[in-house]
Design a protein around this motif. Structure first.
Motif, PDB file in Angstrom:
ATOM      1  N   SER A   1      20.353  17.146 -34.674  1.00  0.00           N
ATOM      2  CA  SER A   1      20.077  16.903 -33.251  1.00  0.00           C
ATOM      3  C   SER A   1      19.953  15.412 -32.971  1.00  0.00           C
ATOM      4  O   SER A   1      20.371  14.930 -31.924  1.00  0.00           O
ATOM      5  CB  SER A   1      18.792  17.610 -32.813  1.00  0.00           C
ATOM      6  OG  SER A   1      18.929  18.994 -33.018  1.00  0.00           O
TER       7      SER A   1
ATOM      8  N   ARG B   1      21.357  16.243 -29.067  1.00  0.00           N
ATOM      9  CA  ARG B   1      20.653  17.394 -28.459  1.00  0.00           C
ATOM     10  C   ARG B   1      19.171  17.097 -28.325  1.00  0.00           C
ATOM     11  O   ARG B   1      18.560  16.570 -29.256  1.00  0.00           O
ATOM     12  CB  ARG B   1      20.815  18.642 -29.342  1.00  0.00           C
ATOM     13  CG  ARG B   1      22.038  19.432 -29.044  1.00  0.00           C
ATOM     14  CD  ARG B   1      22.047  20.709 -29.846  1.00  0.00           C
ATOM     15  NE  ARG B   1      21.453  21.821 -29.122  1.00  0.00           N
ATOM     16  CZ  ARG B   1      21.535  23.078 -29.519  1.00  0.00           C
ATOM     17  NH1 ARG B   1      22.156  23.382 -30.641  1.00  0.00           N
ATOM     18  NH2 ARG B   1      21.005  24.042 -28.806  1.00  0.00           N
ATOM     19  N   ASN B   2      18.616  17.489 -27.201  1.00  0.00           N
ATOM     20  CA  ASN B   2      17.175  17.301 -26.999  1.00  0.00           C
ATOM     21  C   ASN B   2      16.406  18.608 -27.095  1.00  0.00           C
ATOM     22  O   ASN B   2      15.186  18.624 -26.965  1.00  0.00           O
ATOM     23  CB  ASN B   2      16.924  16.639 -25.648  1.00  0.00           C
ATOM     24  CG  ASN B   2      17.385  15.196 -25.675  1.00  0.00           C
ATOM     25  OD1 ASN B   2      17.193  14.505 -26.664  1.00  0.00           O
ATOM     26  ND2 ASN B   2      18.046  14.751 -24.614  1.00  0.00           N
ATOM     27  N   ARG B   3      17.141  19.687 -27.263  1.00  0.00           N
ATOM     28  CA  ARG B   3      16.504  20.993 -27.462  1.00  0.00           C
ATOM     29  C   ARG B   3      16.924  21.472 -28.851  1.00  0.00           C
ATOM     30  O   ARG B   3      18.119  21.431 -29.178  1.00  0.00           O
ATOM     31  CB  ARG B   3      16.987  21.968 -26.380  1.00  0.00           C
ATOM     32  CG  ARG B   3      16.073  23.149 -26.176  1.00  0.00           C
ATOM     33  CD  ARG B   3      16.495  23.961 -24.969  1.00  0.00           C
ATOM     34  NE  ARG B   3      16.170  23.346 -23.697  1.00  0.00           N
ATOM     35  CZ  ARG B   3      14.955  23.285 -23.167  1.00  0.00           C
ATOM     36  NH1 ARG B   3      13.931  23.812 -23.801  1.00  0.00           N
ATOM     37  NH2 ARG B   3      14.743  22.694 -22.001  1.00  0.00           N
TER      38      ARG B   3
ATOM     39  N   GLU C   1      22.978  20.461 -23.639  1.00  0.00           N
ATOM     40  CA  GLU C   1      23.064  21.836 -24.134  1.00  0.00           C
ATOM     41  C   GLU C   1      24.405  22.471 -23.758  1.00  0.00           C
ATOM     42  O   GLU C   1      25.054  22.076 -22.792  1.00  0.00           O
ATOM     43  CB  GLU C   1      21.920  22.664 -23.550  1.00  0.00           C
ATOM     44  CG  GLU C   1      20.565  22.250 -24.077  1.00  0.00           C
ATOM     45  CD  GLU C   1      20.522  22.252 -25.602  1.00  0.00           C
ATOM     46  OE1 GLU C   1      20.670  23.313 -26.202  1.00  0.00           O
ATOM     47  OE2 GLU C   1      20.349  21.176 -26.200  1.00  0.00           O
TER      48      GLU C   1
ATOM     49  N   GLU D   1      15.537  13.325 -18.272  1.00  0.00           N
ATOM     50  CA  GLU D   1      16.062  14.679 -18.443  1.00  0.00           C
ATOM     51  C   GLU D   1      17.541  14.547 -18.821  1.00  0.00           C
ATOM     52  O   GLU D   1      18.375  14.310 -17.959  1.00  0.00           O
ATOM     53  CB  GLU D   1      15.924  15.484 -17.140  1.00  0.00           C
ATOM     54  CG  GLU D   1      14.498  15.699 -16.678  1.00  0.00           C
ATOM     55  CD  GLU D   1      13.628  16.437 -17.690  1.00  0.00           C
ATOM     56  OE1 GLU D   1      14.156  17.294 -18.430  1.00  0.00           O
ATOM     57  OE2 GLU D   1      12.424  16.138 -17.740  1.00  0.00           O
TER      58      GLU D   1
ATOM     59  N   GLY E   1      12.111  18.034 -28.818  1.00  0.00           N
ATOM     60  CA  GLY E   1      12.724  19.362 -28.907  1.00  0.00           C
ATOM     61  C   GLY E   1      12.549  20.195 -27.654  1.00  0.00           C
ATOM     62  O   GLY E   1      13.033  21.328 -27.579  1.00  0.00           O
ATOM     63  N   SER E   2      11.886  19.642 -26.645  1.00  0.00           N
ATOM     64  CA  SER E   2      11.593  20.436 -25.443  1.00  0.00           C
ATOM     65  C   SER E   2      12.679  20.330 -24.382  1.00  0.00           C
ATOM     66  O   SER E   2      12.617  21.008 -23.367  1.00  0.00           O
ATOM     67  CB  SER E   2      10.261  19.978 -24.852  1.00  0.00           C
ATOM     68  OG  SER E   2      10.397  18.641 -24.411  1.00  0.00           O
ATOM     69  N   GLY E   3      13.641  19.419 -24.583  1.00  0.00           N
ATOM     70  CA  GLY E   3      14.734  19.321 -23.617  1.00  0.00           C
ATOM     71  C   GLY E   3      14.902  17.942 -23.012  1.00  0.00           C
ATOM     72  O   GLY E   3      15.976  17.608 -22.529  1.00  0.00           O
TER      73      GLY E   3
ATOM     74  N   GLU F   1      16.946  27.084 -32.473  1.00  0.00           N
ATOM     75  CA  GLU F   1      15.878  27.819 -33.157  1.00  0.00           C
ATOM     76  C   GLU F   1      16.430  28.487 -34.417  1.00  0.00           C
ATOM     77  O   GLU F   1      17.526  29.058 -34.378  1.00  0.00           O
ATOM     78  CB  GLU F   1      15.330  28.895 -32.203  1.00  0.00           C
ATOM     79  CG  GLU F   1      14.228  29.725 -32.798  1.00  0.00           C
ATOM     80  CD  GLU F   1      13.843  30.935 -31.938  1.00  0.00           C
ATOM     81  OE1 GLU F   1      12.943  31.678 -32.354  1.00  0.00           O
ATOM     82  OE2 GLU F   1      14.465  31.146 -30.867  1.00  0.00           O
TER      83      GLU F   1
ATOM     84  N   ASP G   1      20.570  16.478 -20.483  1.00  0.00           N
ATOM     85  CA  ASP G   1      20.944  17.826 -20.903  1.00  0.00           C
ATOM     86  C   ASP G   1      22.280  17.809 -21.653  1.00  0.00           C
ATOM     87  O   ASP G   1      23.327  17.627 -21.044  1.00  0.00           O
ATOM     88  CB  ASP G   1      21.038  18.732 -19.666  1.00  0.00           C
ATOM     89  CG  ASP G   1      21.400  20.157 -20.036  1.00  0.00           C
ATOM     90  OD1 ASP G   1      21.408  20.474 -21.246  1.00  0.00           O
ATOM     91  OD2 ASP G   1      21.685  20.945 -19.119  1.00  0.00           O
TER      92      ASP G   1
END
Ligand code: SAM
Length: 247
Positions: free
Chosen positions: A133, A138-140, A73, A69, A43-45, A143, A71
């Motif tokens: 996710s 998605r890796n983030r 998002e 990494e 969940g940190s990205g 919320e 992304d």
């Protein structure tokens, strides 16, 4: 997309552990053995290539092979304040909002909607974010905040955000130019009301705090439709305006 597994605690070193539902799925549904390679995210990205070392009764030990990494998002940061609809409809909304790349969802307590959302309901929705996710890459995590009274949400949204409150109106529409000019900026804070709608007092309060009321057309949309349509319109508007080319 390959099976992805969610690790509850942040992955820092070369070891990781899966527990609970994900450990059960990998061990008993996928029947993974030591040596199997999987993808983890926390969940940190980032996401992580990992190898299964040991399959325990209720946990799986893994070695982290590589941090990537990746992304996926959205280029547009959107906070959606929404009066949650009942039961499965909320879960569906959360799943689709996650897929669309929304940053944050704030369950709103409104005059004509819920006055309370239980902690267990919030927990289930957070679980739905993780499941969505895994599926969408998605890796983030989107919320899901604690529920907030509409008045607090309206007052707390930063003035630097484009703040739009969805409200059907028979009054003349906000000039499209005015709105689309604002839509070149970001981030966004949105408010979507309950099945009974926002009261006129709530809409007036939003205006006092600098929010713009937005009509989404001549039909009354359900809460989920209004929320998702608004988010998609914003993303497409930003892309069309050439500010960014990724939803
Ligand atoms: N009878 C309610 C009213 O007139 O407001 C309908 C509420 S609608 C089912 C639920 C929420 O979706 C509304 O509070 C609003 O935020 C949003 N919504 C639905 N249709 C809309 C439209 N055509 N324009 C703007 N917002 C809309």
């Amino acid at each position: 997309m390959a099976d992805r597994y969610f690790v509850e605690s942040p992955i820092a070193g070369s070891a990781a552990q899966l527990v609970g539902h994900d450990a059960h799925h990998l061990a008993h549904v996928m029947r993974a053995k030591a040596g199997a390679e999987v993808t983890l995210f926390d969940g940190s990205g980032a996401e992580f290539a990992a190898r299964v070392e040991r399959v325990g009764r209720s946990e799986i030990e893994l070695t982290v092979l590589e941090r990537r990494e990746v992304d996926h998002e959205s280029a547009v940061q959107i906070t959606l304040g929404v009066a949650l609809p009942k039961g499965d409809r909320s879960r569906w909304l959360v799943e689709k909002a996650t897929e669309l790349g929304l940053a944050r969802l704030v369950p709103l307590l409104t005059e004509r909607g819920n006055q309370r959302v239980s902690p267990s309901a919030i927990e289930k929705l957070r679980r739905a974010v993780i499941e969505a996710s895994k599926q969408c890459g998605r890796n983030r995590l989107m919320e899901i905040t604690e529920p907030l009274a509409l008045s607090q949400y309206l007052a707390a949204a930063p003035a630097s955000h484009v703040r739009l409150i969805a409200h059907p109106t028979s009054a003349p529409k906000t000039a499209p130019g005015t709105v689309s000019e604002k839509w070149r900026q970001e981030p966004f804070s949105l408010a979507v009301g309950p099945e009974g709608g926002f009261t006129e007092a709530e809409v007036a309060q939003a205006a006092e705090h600098g929010w713009t009321a937005l009509d989404l057309g001549p039909r009354i949309l359900r809460v989920e439709t209004a929320a998702l349509a608004l988010a998609a319109i914003i993303q497409s508007n930003i892309a069309e305006n050439g500010a960014r080319n990724r939803f």
